[in-house]
Motif scaffolding. Sequence first.
Motif, short mmCIF file in Angstrom:
data_model
loop_
_atom_site.label_atom_id
_atom_site.label_comp_id
_atom_site.label_asym_id
_atom_site.label_seq_id
_atom_site.Cartn_x
_atom_site.Cartn_y
_atom_site.Cartn_z
N SER A 95 0.90 -1.23 -0.21
CA SER A 95 0.03 0.03 -0.03
C SER A 95 0.81 1.38 0.10
O SER A 95 0.49 2.33 -0.63
CB SER A 95 -0.91 0.13 1.29
N MET A 100 -1.04 4.36 -1.47
CA MET A 100 -2.30 4.48 -0.90
C MET A 100 -2.29 4.88 0.35
O MET A 100 -1.18 4.55 1.28
CB MET A 100 -3.06 2.75 -0.82
N GLN A 104 -6.33 -1.11 4.10
CA GLN A 104 -7.52 -1.31 3.70
C GLN A 104 -8.15 -1.25 2.31
O GLN A 104 -9.06 -1.57 1.99
CB GLN A 104 -8.62 -0.60 4.78
N ASP A 105 -7.51 -0.24 1.71
CA ASP A 105 -7.71 0.34 0.15
C ASP A 105 -7.09 -0.67 -0.55
O ASP A 105 -7.38 -0.79 -1.83
CB ASP A 105 -7.15 1.75 0.06
#
Length: 310
Positions: A95, A100, A104-105
């Motif tokens: 991430s 990001m 969680q994305d």
Amino acid sequence: ARRRNLAWTFQLRREEVVDRITDAYITTVSAINRAGYAERRVRLLDLLVGITQEQQRQGLTLPIDLKLARGQLSGARSLAKILKEQSVAGSIELSRALGMESPQDLHLSSELPETPIPPSAQALLGTSLNQHPSLQVQRAVIDQAKADYKLERYRLYPSVNLDGSALHIDDFGSSGAEVYAGAVTVNIPIFDFGAQIATTRAKLLKYKAERARLLSISDDVTFEVVKTYQEIYVLSQNILSLQEEVSKADRDLQVTNSQQQQGIAPPLTAIEKELRLIAKKDDLDGIEVRRLILYSALQKAAGGSWQWTK
């Protein structure tokens, strides 16, 4: 030369970033998938400990058997926890690498990339080797060193400066005057105690050293590609052997389950056969992951001339 150096250095850095992200993706997805094996191993070993305890109370097994089963259960639980933490750490790394804000994305596919067709060694080490970014960067460094040497060599020659000026004097009357002045300055680097000659010689030695380093870099690139090919070959041989062992372990488990349904095989035998099958599958998946990582390393070693990941 500096512009070309920056351009090819950018491509080298790009391949390093691609390799790092690919490595993180493969290891993270592998940890997530192998966690299923670890959880199944924990359940089976927990069942094995329970059966061993009951058999020990009946005097059918020795205390060392129970101790061994508990040790295997403890190790399996530790491995399951390590794989879980590895998947979490890998998700955080990915991430961040992809820009990001939160892990969680990030939504990862559970399927690993297909094993690519090995590229031709002739293609990687033939004419395309001359276009390898590492060699192109070094060629730009050579051109820059050559330009620096020529600049210092030109400073050994005498330099001539011509200065001139013109002045008009006028009292706003009928008379005026023109004044012209000129000067010629000749600079001959004789009385610098050999400083310029030493500087020129140093630039020449650097230029020759960078040219010699080009051959060394070419050898390093070739060695890295050949070494990666060799490692991929060894792992491919190991994968073929493990695939045979997995097939044999799967067949043994099916036979044991059939015998257990007929009341012939004891429960412990079926558990041990399934544990062996899980271990072989886990080993096979681990080696296949290492081979995928090596293909990513091969793309990096080739400098992007062969593309596996898009």
